[in-house]
Write a protein that holds these residues in place. Structure first.
Motif, PDB file in Angstrom:
ATOM      1  N   ARG A 224       0.818  -1.205   0.000  1.00 14.70           N
ATOM      2  CA  ARG A 224       0.000   0.000   0.000  1.00 14.70           C
ATOM      3  C   ARG A 224       0.858   1.265   0.000  1.00 14.70           C
ATOM      4  O   ARG A 224       0.509   2.262  -0.619  1.00 14.70           O
ATOM      5  CB  ARG A 224      -0.933  -0.012   1.210  1.00 14.70           C
ATOM      6  N   ILE A 225       1.978   1.215   0.697  1.00 14.04           N
ATOM      7  CA  ILE A 225       2.879   2.369   0.702  1.00 14.04           C
ATOM      8  C   ILE A 225       3.483   2.592  -0.679  1.00 14.04           C
ATOM      9  O   ILE A 225       3.564   3.724  -1.173  1.00 14.04           O
ATOM     10  CB  ILE A 225       3.983   2.158   1.759  1.00 14.04           C
ATOM     11  N   ARG A 226       3.904   1.493  -1.335  1.00 14.17           N
ATOM     12  CA  ARG A 226       4.476   1.626  -2.687  1.00 14.17           C
ATOM     13  C   ARG A 226       3.443   2.151  -3.670  1.00 14.17           C
ATOM     14  O   ARG A 226       3.753   2.972  -4.537  1.00 14.17           O
ATOM     15  CB  ARG A 226       5.021   0.272  -3.151  1.00 14.17           C
ATOM     16  N   ALA A 227       2.186   1.696  -3.556  1.00 10.87           N
ATOM     17  CA  ALA A 227       1.124   2.183  -4.444  1.00 10.87           C
ATOM     18  C   ALA A 227       0.865   3.666  -4.224  1.00 10.87           C
ATOM     19  O   ALA A 227       0.674   4.437  -5.171  1.00 10.87           O
ATOM     20  CB  ALA A 227      -0.147   1.375  -4.223  1.00 10.87           C
ATOM     21  N   ALA A 228       0.882   4.090  -2.962  1.00  7.25           N
ATOM     22  CA  ALA A 228       0.662   5.504  -2.668  1.00  7.25           C
ATOM     23  C   ALA A 228       1.811   6.361  -3.189  1.00  7.25           C
ATOM     24  O   ALA A 228       1.592   7.460  -3.726  1.00  7.25           O
ATOM     25  CB  ALA A 228       0.489   5.699  -1.164  1.00  7.25           C
ATOM     26  N   GLN A 229       3.041   5.864  -3.078  1.00  3.38           N
ATOM     27  CA  GLN A 229       4.190   6.603  -3.589  1.00  3.38           C
ATOM     28  C   GLN A 229       4.142   6.717  -5.108  1.00  3.38           C
ATOM     29  O   GLN A 229       4.434   7.781  -5.676  1.00  3.38           O
ATOM     30  CB  GLN A 229       5.482   5.913  -3.144  1.00  3.38           C
ATOM     31  N   ALA A 230       3.761   5.642  -5.791  1.00  3.07           N
ATOM     32  CA  ALA A 230       3.663   5.681  -7.253  1.00  3.07           C
ATOM     33  C   ALA A 230       2.582   6.650  -7.708  1.00  3.07           C
ATOM     34  O   ALA A 230       2.761   7.392  -8.689  1.00  3.07           O
ATOM     35  CB  ALA A 230       3.388   4.276  -7.792  1.00  3.07           C
ATOM     36  N   LYS A 231       1.463   6.673  -6.999  1.00  2.00           N
ATOM     37  CA  LYS A 231       0.375   7.594  -7.340  1.00  2.00           C
ATOM     38  C   LYS A 231       0.811   9.036  -7.137  1.00  2.00           C
ATOM     39  O   LYS A 231       0.491   9.926  -7.930  1.00  2.00           O
ATOM     40  CB  LYS A 231      -0.854   7.281  -6.485  1.00  2.00           C
ATOM     41  N   TYR A 232       1.575   9.285  -6.071  1.00  2.00           N
ATOM     42  CA  TYR A 232       2.049  10.639  -5.797  1.00  2.00           C
ATOM     43  C   TYR A 232       3.025  11.095  -6.885  1.00  2.00           C
ATOM     44  O   TYR A 232       2.964  12.239  -7.353  1.00  2.00           O
ATOM     45  CB  TYR A 232       2.717  10.675  -4.422  1.00  2.00           C
ATOM     46  N   ARG A 233       3.936  10.200  -7.308  1.00  2.00           N
ATOM     47  CA  ARG A 233       4.894  10.571  -8.354  1.00  2.00           C
ATOM     48  C   ARG A 233       4.177  10.843  -9.672  1.00  2.00           C
ATOM     49  O   ARG A 233       4.553  11.749 -10.418  1.00  2.00           O
ATOM     50  CB  ARG A 233       5.917   9.444  -8.538  1.00  2.00           C
TER      51      ARG A 233
END
Length: 270
Positions: free
Chosen positions: A255-264
């Motif tokens: 979930r953290i990786r998905a949130a980081q990808a969405k932010y980028r």
């Protein structure tokens, strides 16, 4: 003269009858539920219970604390003014001291800086004491619930007896909440209420204000959830126990990786 002499006697008879009916209606709430008084004694004898008399005296002289936090306090002040007249319910005296107050009306937004003061004032009130949360902010945070400095409901720290929704509630809504509080008082019994039991009432710990606000009673739970089961070890083994953070689960990492990808993706120029 003849008509004048009969008319006062007729009015006097009517007034006595009406007064008797009014008296019976007013005293109905005090009468015992199962014991009936004979008709020839009802004008002089009344059977009731200690609970009913005691609860009537408490609900008829419940003094609110003069305590306002935000815009809901304006409606509270309007309720106490002459138009709505809280004196009808024995609440015309708003006390500036918690020692002389029976009811705390939390009217307005509760901030993290104000929460410790509210708990401290609540502890200074004598038993029996009641709390009414007035408005959406005092009930659950209201429109400022996501704010960094707002508490999402005063019931996180002190017990609340009645909730009055609204933003802000009207004086009629506040009066309705006060009447509901009166109904709660009427259902109480001096044999079961906590303030007549042996031992002093336990004071509520004052919340600690720091980077965030937390309840001191939940310190052990916070340690167990954030630092692992070793935080709960007590006694001689506590010095040997090493407090290590719990490992992050794979689901949390994903979930953290998905949130980081969405932010980028949002930051990249179109």
């Amino acid at each position: 003269m003849y008509f004048h002499s009969r008319k006062p006697r007729l009015m006097e008879s009517t007034m006595v009858t009406d007064f008797k009916d009014i008296k019976q209606e007013q005293m109905q709430e005090f009468l015992h539920d199962s014991i009936q008084v004979p008709d020839d004694l009802q004008s002089n004898v009344m059977v009731t219970t200690l609970d009913k008399v005691y609860n009537w005296s408490r609900k008829s002289s419940m003094w609110p604390l003069l305590f306002g936090l935000a815009c809901c306090a304006i409606e509270m002040i309007a309720t106490a003014a002459s138009r709505y007249d809280l004196a009808r319910f024995g609440m015309e005296v708003m006390r500036p001291s918690p020692r002389q107050s029976d009811l705390m009306i939390v009217s307005g937004t509760v901030t993290k800086k104000m929460a410790p003061a509210i708990v401290r004032i609540y502890n200074q009130m004598a038993e029996p004491r009641y709390v009414l949360a007035m408005g959406a902010c005092a009930t659950g945070g209201g429109p400022f619930k996501e704010g960094y400095s707002v508490v999402s409901g005063i019931d996180k720290y002190i017990p609340v007896d009645v909730y009055v929704p609204g933003c802000p509630p009207t004086p009629e809504a506040l009066i309705y909440g006060l009447l509901k509080l009166h109904e709660k008082v009427e259902r109480q019994s001096i044999t079961t209420v906590p303030w007549y039991r042996k031992g002093a009432s336990e004071a509520i710990p004052v919340p600690v204000l720091g980077p965030d606000i937390f309840d001191p009673r939940k310190v052990q739970i916070i340690k167990e959830q954030t630092l692992g089961a070793a935080a709960a070890v007590k006694g001689p083994a506590a010095s040997k126990a090493r407090l290590q953070p719990q490992p992050m689960t794979e689901d949390a990492k994903a979930r953290i990786r998905a949130a980081q990808a969405k932010y980028r993706a949002q930051k990249q120029p179109a």
